[in-house]
Design an enzyme around this catalytic site. Structure first.
Site, short mmCIF file in Angstrom:
data_model
loop_
_atom_site.label_atom_id
_atom_site.label_comp_id
_atom_site.label_asym_id
_atom_site.label_seq_id
_atom_site.Cartn_x
_atom_site.Cartn_y
_atom_site.Cartn_z
N ASP A 26 0.85 -1.20 0.00
CA ASP A 26 0.00 0.00 0.00
C ASP A 26 0.88 1.26 0.00
O ASP A 26 0.80 2.06 0.91
CB ASP A 26 -0.94 0.00 1.22
CG ASP A 26 -0.18 -0.05 2.56
OD1 ASP A 26 1.01 -0.44 2.57
OD2 ASP A 26 -0.78 0.31 3.59
N ASP A 31 6.90 0.99 2.09
CA ASP A 31 6.65 -0.01 1.04
C ASP A 31 7.57 0.30 -0.14
O ASP A 31 8.19 -0.60 -0.73
CB ASP A 31 5.22 0.08 0.51
CG ASP A 31 4.16 -0.07 1.58
OD1 ASP A 31 3.54 -1.11 1.68
OD2 ASP A 31 3.98 0.91 2.34
N ASN A 55 -2.55 2.57 3.53
CA ASN A 55 -2.05 3.91 3.83
C ASN A 55 -2.90 5.00 3.18
O ASN A 55 -3.02 6.10 3.70
CB ASN A 55 -0.60 4.04 3.35
CG ASN A 55 0.35 3.26 4.24
OD1 ASN A 55 0.15 3.16 5.44
ND2 ASN A 55 1.39 2.69 3.64
N THR A 139 3.12 -5.98 2.36
CA THR A 139 3.59 -4.90 3.23
C THR A 139 2.45 -3.92 3.54
O THR A 139 2.69 -2.77 3.91
CB THR A 139 4.79 -4.16 2.60
OG1 THR A 139 4.42 -3.74 1.28
CG2 THR A 139 6.01 -5.04 2.53
N PHE A 180 -1.01 -1.03 12.48
CA PHE A 180 -1.89 -0.52 11.42
C PHE A 180 -2.33 -1.61 10.42
O PHE A 180 -3.52 -1.78 10.16
CB PHE A 180 -1.18 0.63 10.68
CG PHE A 180 -1.98 1.20 9.55
CD1 PHE A 180 -3.04 2.06 9.79
CD2 PHE A 180 -1.69 0.87 8.23
CE1 PHE A 180 -3.80 2.59 8.75
CE2 PHE A 180 -2.43 1.39 7.18
CZ PHE A 180 -3.50 2.24 7.44
N ASN A 181 -1.38 -2.33 9.82
CA ASN A 181 -1.74 -3.27 8.74
C ASN A 181 -2.74 -4.32 9.21
O ASN A 181 -3.64 -4.73 8.46
CB ASN A 181 -0.50 -3.98 8.18
CG ASN A 181 0.39 -3.06 7.38
OD1 ASN A 181 -0.06 -2.00 6.93
ND2 ASN A 181 1.65 -3.44 7.21
N HIS A 253 9.71 0.05 8.34
CA HIS A 253 9.06 -1.23 8.66
C HIS A 253 9.10 -2.23 7.50
O HIS A 253 9.54 -3.37 7.67
CB HIS A 253 7.58 -1.00 8.97
CG HIS A 253 7.29 0.02 10.02
ND1 HIS A 253 7.41 -0.23 11.35
CD2 HIS A 253 6.85 1.31 9.92
CE1 HIS A 253 7.06 0.84 12.05
NE2 HIS A 253 6.73 1.79 11.20
N ASP A 254 8.58 -1.81 6.35
CA ASP A 254 8.31 -2.78 5.29
C ASP A 254 9.57 -3.40 4.69
O ASP A 254 9.55 -4.55 4.23
CB ASP A 254 7.47 -2.13 4.19
CG ASP A 254 6.07 -1.77 4.68
OD1 ASP A 254 5.64 -2.35 5.70
OD2 ASP A 254 5.42 -0.91 4.06
#
Ligand code: BDR
Ligand code: CA
Length: 324
Positions: A26, A31, A55, A139, A180-181, A253-254
């Site tokens: 996203d 990402d 996102n 991701t 979040f994800n 993060h991703d």
């Protein structure tokens, strides 16, 4: 750092035998950086890209995916994911990623349009056509991957591994309990975590240690090519939000979900049985990890817990240098 070996079927991508992979995300600054890393490495053979709403709206994440692909010269099909999570309304993260979902440096326009089928259909086509099992790197929310599993259960055996960013065993970032994800589509996450497919989970436990500091942005910018300057700009934008929360750097993060496939030696983690809370007054979207093995259930995920930050930053610097 103690490196614990996982019993979940994990592996190391190698240059001799590039790993067929599907990127589902996203984008999203992190990402985008994860995809910069993938595209730079001969260990991967990208089969397709699919967008998911997370996102930002699905229109915006799809447009961003197309722009990133144009920047990186990624010539594979792109398909648009569902406009909503499986059973819930979307939640967007515009406070983190901006109005466009990828605010910051200017990007080229997409070089091609998304194909005329859904994300799940394109993933299914790639799995069917692949001679060997494929790795999926989600991701964003797990809406597309869950749809794929619901619509094409017979293709499960073609998925070798899922290396995902999502969840947090110790904490959340969107609510105290949820990342979040997973919060955006907990029903999809439940389907994926209960699928029996080997999962590597790059959760907040590790990704909040994958910090890229402002001095690293400069190191990246100094590489001196177009991708390097865009990545440095993305990091600056992404850091701006995190700085206001007291982070000393940007948690990318991703890119950790990709690092797990490339450099397991710079990560450590443990096998855990992870359940997804889909209801609950305070804990919807939580990834409940059985740390004390009280459930008696076998582990369903290799949960990453720590990373060698300096080596992670070196990996990102090398990745942008590829585009020279
Ligand atoms: C996750 O949420 C998104 O904002 C990022 O792209 C990442 O995938 C972190 O919680
Ligand atoms: Ca993401």
């Amino acid at each position: 750092m103690i490196v614990r070996k996982s019993n979940i079927q994990t592996f190391h991508a190698s240059t001799e035998h590039p790993l067929p992979i599907i990127l589902d995300g996203d984008p999203g600054h992190d990402d985008a950086i994860a995809w910069v890393l993938v595209r730079s490495r001969p260990e991967f053979r990208i089969l397709c890209v699919t967008s998911v709403c997370g996102n930002q709206t699905i229109e915006k994440t799809t447009y961003n995916a197309g722009r990133i692909m144009a920047l990186l010269g990624m010539d594979v099909p792109l398909a648009m994911g569902l406009a909503k999570p499986l059973f819930r309304d979307p939640i967007i993260a515009d406070t983190v990623h901006g109005k466009t979902g990828l605010d910051g440096p200017e990007l080229p326009e997409p070089a091609c349009q998304p194909v005329a089928c859904s994300a799940a259909e394109l993933m299914a086509k790639c799995l069917e056509e692949s001679e060997e099992p494929v790795v999926i790197v989600p991701t964003g929310p797990l809406t597309n991957v869950a749809s794929l599993l619901l619509l094409y259960p017979e293709l499960k055996s073609k998925i070798r591994h899922i290396s995902l960013m999502g969840g947090g065993i110790a904490r959340g970032n969107w609510t105290p309990a949820a990342e979040f994800n997973i919060l955006v589509d907990p029903d999809a996450a439940k389907i994926v975590f209960e699928s029996g497919i080997p999962i590597t989970m790059a959760s907040l436990d590790v990704t909040e240690r994958a910090l890229v500091y402002p001095e690293d942005f400069e190191r990246i910018r100094c590489v001196g090519n177009q991708v390097a300057s865009v990545v440095a700009g993305w990091l600056e934008f992404f850091y701006h939000f995190h700085q206001s929360l007291g982070y000393p750097g940007a948690p990318v993060h991703d890119a950790v979900a990709v690092t797990a496939l490339l450099r397991p030696d710079i990560l450590s983690g443990r096998d855990l049985y992870v359940q997804i809370e889909t209801t609950g007054e305070f804990c919807r979207g939580a990834t409940v990890g059985d740390l004390n093995r009280v459930s008696g259930k076998p582990a369903n995920a290799y949960c990453l817990m720590d990373i060698n930050r300096d080596a992670f930053v070196d990996l990102l610097v090398d990745a942008v240098a590829y585009y020279g």
